[in-house]
Design a protein around this motif. Structure first.
Motif: not given
Lengths: 114, 242
Positions: B74-96
């Motif tokens: 999905a991230a590859e589809d759009s740049g907006i989603r790209n930043s969203f996925t980036h945020e999600l990754d960060r949150v996921r990392q913080a959550a363990g």
């Protein structure tokens, strides 16, 4: 003799059929009671053979021995010396074998095997 | 012996003897029945449930990989989603929820091997409180991620004792317990030394009870991802969001 065997069998059958059981904590009391009963039975046979059997002596002896044994087990439980019941077990055990020996000799002499 | 003069009292006591023997028999057979079956039932239940949980964890791991694959697509589809996925990754990392690497320390806590005669064997074992105090000290030292024997410590991870084993995230762990923490190695080491109960393990208890404990600074440690499920049942966001 037949009456004794029949009574024993009747008691066992009755117990097994009614399937009465007691809490685990009472097992020691029950064991000592069984020994007291075995002791009384052999003592009673011996006295009968010697023709000195007396209802009063027999019944009171059985009851007091059982009560005293139960009391010893109880005291042992209370003061933390569980093994105190062994005193009763040893005493009854010795008497059982003593009486058994006497009964055996009395039977021999009665049947003229000596 | 026929016709021997046995008195009714003697016959009665024989009956009582028979009854007593039967009652003893009933009692012992009841006890013999009751005990092992209950214990083996419970063992069976625990084993089944652990097996089930293992399967579910595998399934969860599969689904998580699937999700991240879809996200990447999905991230590859759009740049907006790209930043969203980036945020999600960060949150996921913080959550363990992701495995991460970085500089840190590795703490090993092992039971003592020899119990001195007459001593309390409990003194020679690592307890849940020991692990909890070390984990706590590491967080004080600024640890960003910690796991114990591959069980990631997340926000609601319990560390508790159940019989002879220690449960972390409801997984049974056994000695030696390897605690990996990511953070500034020097700061982590200092935090453990400064913690009253954790430092006792490394000093007094180690020499006194022969506990196999050590702390080593590492240029890179890997901390496992949390493998359980995170699905709050009661908690809802207070701003009315999803």
């Amino acid at each position: 003799m037949l009456a004794l065997v029949l009574a024993l069998a009747l008691g066992v059958t009755l117990g097994l059929l009614t399937n009465v059981s007691v809490p685990a904590a009472w097992l020691t009391y029950l064991g000592v009671a069984v020994l007291a009963a075995i002791d009384a039975c052999l003592g009673g046979i011996k006295a009968s053979l010697e023709q000195t059997f007396d209802d009063k002596v027999f019944v009171s002896g059985f009851l007091t021995n059982t009560l005293m044994a139960a009391f010893i087990v109880f005291v042992g439980d209370r003061i933390g010396v569980r093994e105190l019941y062994l005193a009763a077990v040893v005493a009854f055990g010795l008497r059982v074998f003593e009486n058994l020996g006497t009964v055996r000799r009395l039977l021999f002499s009665r049947w003229g095997w000596e | 012996m026929v016709g021997a003069p046995f008195r009714p009292a003697l016959v009665l006591v024989f009956g009582v003897l028979g009854l007593l023997i039967a009652v003893s028999f009933n009692t012992t057979s009841r006890l013999a029945e009751a005990r092992p079956s209950r214990a083996s039932d419970l063992v069976e239940v625990v084993r089944e449930m652990e097996e089930q949980r293992g399967e579910l964890q595998d399934r969860l791991a599969e689904l998580r990989t699937e999700i991240s694959r879809l996200e990447r697509d999905a991230a590859e589809d759009s740049g907006i989603r790209n930043s969203f996925t980036h945020e999600l990754d960060r949150v996921r990392q913080a959550a363990g929820l992701s495995e991460i690497r970085g500089p840190g320390v590795e703490v090993v806590l092992g039971d003592g091997t020899e119990v001195a005669a007459g001593a309390d064997p409990n003194d020679y074992l690592i307890h849940d409180t020991d692990i909890a105090s070390v984990v706590n000290a590491l967080f004080v030292g600024g640890a960003e991620a910690i796991d114990v024997n591959g069980e990631r410590i997340i926000a609601n991870t319990p560390i508790r004792c159940a019989g002879t084993t220690i449960l972390v995230n409801s997984t049974r762990l056994g000695s030696p317990y390897v605690i990996r923490a990511i953070g500034d190695p020097a700061a982590l080491e200092q935090a453990v030394a400064a913690d009253e109960s954790a430092s006792l393990l490394f000093e007094a208890y180690k020499t006194q009870f022969g506990l196999q404990v050590s702390l080593s600074k590492k240029a890179e440690v890997t901390v496992a991802a949390y493998r359980g499920s995170v699905r709050p049942q009661y908690a809802k966001p207070s701003d009315g969001g999803v």
